[in-house]
Scaffold this active site. Structure first.
Site, PDB file in Angstrom:
ATOM      1  N   ALA A  11       3.924   2.636  -1.961  1.00  0.00           N
ATOM      2  CA  ALA A  11       5.253   2.362  -1.425  1.00  0.00           C
ATOM      3  C   ALA A  11       5.317   0.915  -0.968  1.00  0.00           C
ATOM      4  O   ALA A  11       4.292   0.271  -0.776  1.00  0.00           O
ATOM      5  CB  ALA A  11       5.554   3.290  -0.247  1.00  0.00           C
ATOM      6  N   GLU A  45      -0.113  -1.100  -6.183  1.00  0.00           N
ATOM      7  CA  GLU A  45      -0.959  -0.382  -5.228  1.00  0.00           C
ATOM      8  C   GLU A  45      -1.855   0.681  -5.856  1.00  0.00           C
ATOM      9  O   GLU A  45      -2.864   1.051  -5.266  1.00  0.00           O
ATOM     10  CB  GLU A  45      -0.098   0.241  -4.131  1.00  0.00           C
ATOM     11  N   PRO A  95      16.042   6.885  12.695  1.00  0.00           N
ATOM     12  CA  PRO A  95      17.408   6.444  12.984  1.00  0.00           C
ATOM     13  C   PRO A  95      17.723   6.228  14.457  1.00  0.00           C
ATOM     14  O   PRO A  95      18.802   5.726  14.778  1.00  0.00           O
ATOM     15  CB  PRO A  95      18.274   7.552  12.386  1.00  0.00           C
ATOM     16  N   GLU A 148       5.730  -1.271  -7.132  1.00  0.00           N
ATOM     17  CA  GLU A 148       4.809  -0.826  -6.091  1.00  0.00           C
ATOM     18  C   GLU A 148       3.718   0.085  -6.653  1.00  0.00           C
ATOM     19  O   GLU A 148       2.560  -0.003  -6.259  1.00  0.00           O
ATOM     20  CB  GLU A 148       5.573  -0.124  -4.966  1.00  0.00           C
ATOM     21  N   LEU A 204       8.256  -2.476   0.538  1.00  0.00           N
ATOM     22  CA  LEU A 204       9.578  -2.991   0.875  1.00  0.00           C
ATOM     23  C   LEU A 204      10.369  -3.377  -0.367  1.00  0.00           C
ATOM     24  O   LEU A 204       9.801  -3.795  -1.376  1.00  0.00           O
ATOM     25  CB  LEU A 204       9.449  -4.233   1.771  1.00  0.00           C
ATOM     26  N   GLU A 228      -3.894  -4.666   1.710  1.00  0.00           N
ATOM     27  CA  GLU A 228      -3.992  -4.003   0.409  1.00  0.00           C
ATOM     28  C   GLU A 228      -5.337  -4.237  -0.276  1.00  0.00           C
ATOM     29  O   GLU A 228      -5.670  -3.542  -1.229  1.00  0.00           O
ATOM     30  CB  GLU A 228      -2.860  -4.478  -0.516  1.00  0.00           C
ATOM     31  N   ARG A 246      -3.237   0.418   8.666  1.00  0.00           N
ATOM     32  CA  ARG A 246      -1.945   0.139   9.293  1.00  0.00           C
ATOM     33  C   ARG A 246      -2.202  -0.296  10.722  1.00  0.00           C
ATOM     34  O   ARG A 246      -2.602   0.503  11.573  1.00  0.00           O
ATOM     35  CB  ARG A 246      -1.049   1.386   9.249  1.00  0.00           C
TER      36      ARG A 246
END
Length: 197
Positions: A76, A97, A115, A93, A78, A145, A64
């Site tokens: 996981a 993955e 939030p 997903e 989008l 990935e 990441r």
């Protein structure tokens, strides 16, 4: 005490990209006056706690860039296919993955990821009755990935990894803790996979 009705007075677009948009809203505040708030709008996401028949969970380690390291996570991604059902997105997903297919999905938890600056949501499912995607049908992974590492970890050990600070991805933390609690409750707290948000 009655909640104050916050009103958006104006919106200024700052950035539009392929994954998210940033805008600044001028919003009325409870104490009077207005304040500017930068908001990130994104496509939302789904995640999967894939649990096998002996109580192990499929974890992936993925690079990441925002944090500059590899993180242990759940499969996981989008919700980037228009009109795609959330369970179908989760199954996609999981296959892409972790090279897994699940015959059963239940809803574990819904999250607002951060939030204070985004309305992004992630719905995390529990996937069981797992089988492998056939070799000739596997997704070709690219970019970050391409070097995903898959590990099977006992659910209790995965929770221990959370508590030791070894798993810090927020969706993974919530999903693993929720799965452990649901298991300890005999799965009675699970909701149907198609439960409305």
């Amino acid at each position: 005490m009655t909640a104050f009705a916050h009103e958006t007075r104006s919106r200024t677009e700052r950035y539009t990209g392929p994954i998210f948009t940033v805008h600044t809203d001028e919003v009325t505040m409870s104490g009077g006056g207005t304040a500017r708030r930068d908001i990130v709008t994104t496509k939302n996401a789904v995640g999967v706690v894939a649990l096998d028949e002996v109580g192990r969970v499929a974890l992936i380690k993925q690079y990441r860039h925002a944090v500059g390291t590899q993180l242990w996570e759940l499969p996981a991604g989008l919700r980037d296919v228009a009109g795609e059902d959330l369970v179908v997105a989760a199954a996609r997903e999981l296959a892409e993955e972790a090279d897994l297919v699940a015959a059963r999905y239940d809803l574990l938890v819904d999250l607002h990821t951060s939030p204070g600056f985004t309305a992004e949501t992630i719905r995390i499912f529990l996937a069981r009755q797992l089988s492998a995607v056939p070799d000739d049908a596997r997704h070709e992974r690219t970019d970050e990935e391409a070097d995903i590492e898959l590990a099977w970890v006992g659910l209790d050990e995965a929770v221990a990894m959370v508590l030791r600070g070894e798993i810090t991805n927020a969706a993974a933390v919530a999903g693993l803790l929720s799965a452990a609690r649901a298991r300890d409750d005999g799965w009675a707290t699970l909701r149907p996979a198609d439960t409305p948000w």
